[in-house]
Design an enzyme around this catalytic site. Structure first.
Site, PDB file in Angstrom:
ATOM      1  N   ASP A  20     -31.374  -9.245  83.161  1.00 27.98           N
ATOM      2  CA  ASP A  20     -30.269  -9.418  83.951  1.00 27.98           C
ATOM      3  C   ASP A  20     -29.753 -10.554  83.385  1.00 27.98           C
ATOM      4  O   ASP A  20     -30.297 -11.345  82.792  1.00 27.98           O
ATOM      5  CB  ASP A  20     -30.643  -9.397  85.489  1.00 27.98           C
ATOM      6  CG  ASP A  20     -29.060  -9.055  86.170  1.00 27.98           C
ATOM      7  OD1 ASP A  20     -28.117  -9.047  85.552  1.00 27.98           O
ATOM      8  OD2 ASP A  20     -29.309  -8.837  87.260  1.00 27.98           O
TER       9      ASP A  20
HETATM   10  C1  BGC Z   1     -26.101  -8.368  87.945  1.00 28.94           C
HETATM   11  C2  BGC Z   1     -26.049  -6.962  87.327  1.00 28.94           C
HETATM   12  C3  BGC Z   1     -24.965  -6.988  86.254  1.00 28.94           C
HETATM   13  C4  BGC Z   1     -24.935  -8.154  85.295  1.00 28.94           C
HETATM   14  C5  BGC Z   1     -23.774  -7.864  84.265  1.00 28.94           C
HETATM   15  C6  BGC Z   1     -25.685  -9.452  86.963  1.00 28.94           C
HETATM   16  O1  BGC Z   1     -25.231 -10.557  87.838  1.00 28.94           O
HETATM   17  O2  BGC Z   1     -27.080  -8.675  88.758  1.00 28.94           O
HETATM   18  O3  BGC Z   1     -26.087  -6.081  88.105  1.00 28.94           O
HETATM   19  O4  BGC Z   1     -25.203  -5.646  85.444  1.00 28.94           O
HETATM   20  O5  BGC Z   1     -24.790  -9.111  86.165  1.00 28.94           O
HETATM   21  O6  BGC Z   1     -22.486  -7.917  84.938  1.00 28.94           O
END
Ligand code: BGC
Length: 757
Positions: free
Chosen positions: A282
């Site tokens: 993530d």
């Molecule tokens: C979130 C994810 C997301 C990623 C990219 C993160 O802050 O937890 O779910 O896919 O950002 O945008």
């Protein structure tokens, strides 16, 4: 099973890696043979040039130069065929090996045509609709250049304080698994090289929905037994459905954050489940292991790659430290080759290695995005997601020529219709509720007053306002707003109050310790109720709310979540009875935050509280609240009524190689045609580890004309009765099972059968 056996065999007896048991792709192997260590590390780097919504604190720099230098495997936050073509050209024409980029995006509930938030859509219990929604989202997103999606989010959540409960499918592993599968199939289709399909990512592996105290990103500490039986099934279902990638979660699991957890990413995901795709972190979750207390950037990056993480989102720990870690002997080049291979295999799977411009067709956006067809699917999906929580005095459905006062801060508002994680949608395209009601009932007399701000607490309002003007700060005098509303209510025949949460009150980093409707709106509701006019609350939220006070008022309540771009039209369809609501809750709604976490599968304790709900000393109950939730999982009303009868098993015994039919007759006993979600729950009476009180094992959504009856049958075999035992083996155990078939999880058991040895 065969695959697992084969991999264990390979590792144990042939001394070769798991991957080598899989078929190699010549195109990928040829590329790998030419790649330097730096180029392999480059493939593991995922950046965002900042064109989209950056959710972390870091935005990537020097992206163009890095792409040209072969230091980037994929980007996100870039869209439109022209921009994507430009990005691909940077990679294809300038980098030494010309490897195209993965183009990622968070397409969570629709792309430009925004559907209801996922928690809302899950309340439809309609797998065809959910799959169709994902297909439509894939068609729109790929038309705009996206080839890789960061969805489905399948984190089981039983804590409505946690704002990201909005993004998932609720509390139940069985329903969550069905939805995970439907979404993966919808996004990926039959053939990923088709330009209207995109690679899906199941996230956030794992257990992200169970943070301590409901605070986002917080620690998770859970027994293996609970993980396997309650929290892991939806991730596994997505893997079984062929999901292309897996995203790790931010949280600590058993002392090691997911992004560095070898047990999770290798032992479980690859070796036990046989996952063959790639794993992405993530947003900066590798770097965040420094703050978790596991070492410096080099140490945590080495930990992550050795654990089985393949791609580093935004943090660039891999890019900046892995070469040194190879030199220092902390990471083997083989480990990096394996990760690069998985990224290249993904590019091969989606057809990019053959045609880097597959998703750069400039004629597509106009044909495929925000079409009438897509908007009408969004409207249908929204109507199916609404849950009728309370009926009072047959106020609903409304007459199409009624004299209606529409009140509330969310009644004539575009900013809050789409809900959380709709970065690709445009709130200005959404249909406000007021407008939708006028569209559906042009002959009704509809007047409007705002009645209250979303919140009068300006400190709170500012906090949730980080991404823009989604919540009105107390800008108008509460007294004036209230007076206007009451005057209008008194002059009308019926009042519809649209109240609840602003978009930014749920979603990422939006946890709340108080999950009631904001105080000033509560006041508006109680004052409206005092007018004595028939009152309908149209309730908007990204989470289960504590609505104990509102349920006690003489009102009807329709839960609409954040309904998406067609919000108003869908609410009109349902309030005026063009569609009879059929949604059912996928979370238990608590009586107060004190009951959290709460869910319907709770085990029976050694000292169960009395069934009457009366308090008893030295029993498992509260001094100040019943144990039961305010609204149970599976609950939802209709304008009509359904009766269940003749609930039975086709036989008293189920043999180890046989099956049994459990059935019920459902009759529409009310005055409207309607749809009912018929649910089957089973309890394993005795097992080697304590069983849940009940488990959902099947459901069917049926349509019944007024007066009509249907028999609904579920076929159950021993396979359906399996669970993970103390040794984490997936088994069934012979013995007695109880079951019921009903319209909600809180019914009584109606029959039994015995599973024979
Ligand atoms: C979130 C994810 C997301 C990623 C990219 C993160 O802050 O937890 O779910 O896919 O950002 O945008």
């Amino acid at each position: 099973m065969k695959k697992i056996y084969l991999s264990i065999f390979c590792i144990a007896f042939l001394g070769i890696s798991f991957l080598s048991a899989q078929e190699k792709i010549p195109q990928v192997e040829e590329l790998l043979a030419k790649m330097t260590l730096e180029e392999k590390i480059g493939q593991l780097n995922l950046l965002t040039p900042g064109g989209g919504v950056a959710t972390g604190s870091v935005v990537s720099e020097g992206v163009e130069a890095k792409i040209k230098a072969g230091k980037v495997g994929g980007v996100f936050g870039v869209s439109s065929p022209a921009k994507v073509r430009q990005a691909q050209e940077l990679a294809v024409k300038n980098s030494r090996l010309g490897i195209p980029l993965l183009i990622g995006s968070d397409v969570i509930h629709g792309y430009k045509t925004t559907y209801p938030i996922p928690l809302g859509l899950s309340a439809s219990w309609d797998m065809d609709l959910i799959k169709e929604g994902a297909q439509m989202a894939a068609k729109e997103a790929t038309a705009d250049g996206i080839n890789w999606n960061f969805s489905p989010m399948v984190d089981i959540a039983r804590d409505p304080r946690w704002g990201r409960i909005a993004e998932g499918a609720g509390e139940d592993p069985y329903l969550g698994s069905q939805i995970a599968k439907a979404m993966v199939h919808g996004y990926q289709g039959e053939d990923l090289t088709q330009p209207h399909t995109m690679m899906a990512t199941v996230k956030h592996m794992a257990l992200y929905g169970a943070p301590e105290a409901g605070r986002d990103y917080n620690t998770v500490d859970m027994s293996r037994l609970k993980m396997f039986n309650e929290y892991l099934p939806p991730y596994k279902a997505a893997v079984d459905a062929g999901v292309g990638s897996v995203m790790t979660s931010f949280n600590d699991i058993d002392g090691i954050p997911a992004s560095g957890n070898k047990w999770l990413l290798t032992d479980l995901l690859r070796e036990r489940w046989g996952f063959e795709g790639f794993v992405v972190s993530d947003y900066t979750s590798v770097n965040e292991m420094i703050a978790h207390g596991l070492g410096d950037l080099q140490a945590v990056s080495a930990l992550a790659i050795n654990a089985g993480l393949d791609m580093d989102m935004v943090g660039e720990g891999f890019l900046t430290t892995l070469k040194k870690s190879v030199e220092d002997g902390l990471v083997s080049e083989d480990q990096i080759t394996k990760a690069a291979r998985r990224i290249l295999e993904a590019k091969h799977k989606i057809g990019l290695l053959d045609d880097p411009y597959l998703y750069s067709d400039e004629s597509r956006p106009e044909k495929d995005i925000l079409t009438e067809e897509n908007r009408s699917l969004a409207r249908k999906a929204a109507t199916r997601s609404f849950v009728l929580l309370k009926k009072h005095n047959n106020t609903l459905p409304l007459a199409k020529d009624a004299n209606i006062a529409m009140i509330g801060p969310l009644a004539n508002n575009k900013n809050n219709m789409l809900g959380t994680w709709a970065p690709t949608g445009n709130p200005q395209l959404s249909v406000p509720i007021l407008e939708g009601l006028k569209n559906v009932a042009p002959n009704a007399n509809i007047t409007y007053a705002k009645g209250a701000n979303i919140s009068d607490d300006s400190t709170f309002a500012k906090k949730v306002n980080v991404f823009g003007e989604k919540i009105q700060i107390a800008d108008e005098s509460p007294e004036t707003l209230l007076k206007e509303a009451l005057d209008l209510a008194n002059a009308s025949d019926v009042v519809v109050a649209v109240v609840g949460e602003a978009t930014e009150m749920s979603g990422e980093a939006a946890s709340r310790t108080d999950i009631t409707i904001p105080d000033n709106q509560k006041k508006l509701i109680s004052e409206l109720a005092k007018t004595g006019k028939p009152l309908v609350l149209v309730l908007m939220s990204g989470r289960p709310l504590d609505i104990s006070e509102e349920m006690a008022l003489p009102v009807s309540i329709l839960q609409i979540w954040h309904p998406g771009v067609e919000a108003g039209n869908a609410v009109g369809d349902v309030l005026f009875g063009d569609y009879n609501p059929s949604g059912k809750l996928t979370n238990s709604w608590p009586r107060s935050v004190g009951q959290i976490p709460i869910h319907y599968r709770m085990k029976t304790t050694g000292r169960p509280g009395p069934e009457s709900g009366e308090f008893q000393k030295f029993k498992s109950n509260y001094l100040d609240s019943p144990n039961t939730p305010l609204l149970p999982f599976g609950y939802g009303l209709s304008y009509t009524t359904f009766e269940y009868s003749d609930v039975k098993a086709s036989s008293k015994e189920l043999s180890a190689d046989g099956s049994i039919e459990l059935s019920a007759t459902v009759t529409n006993t009310g005055n409207y045609d309607g749809e009912e979600i018929v649910q089957l729950y089973i309890r394993d009476v005795v097992r080697s580890v304590t069983p849940p009180g009940k488990e959902l094992k099947g459901f069917q959504k049926i349509a019944l004309k007024k007066g009509e009856s249907k028999t609904v049958t579920f076929t159950i075999s021993p396979e359906d009765l399996k669970f993970y035992n103390y040794d984490i083996e997936y088994v069934y155990e012979p013995g007695e099972f109880e079951f019921f078939i009903a319209g909600s999880s809180d019914s009584e058991f109606a029959g039994t059968f015995t599973l024979k040895k």
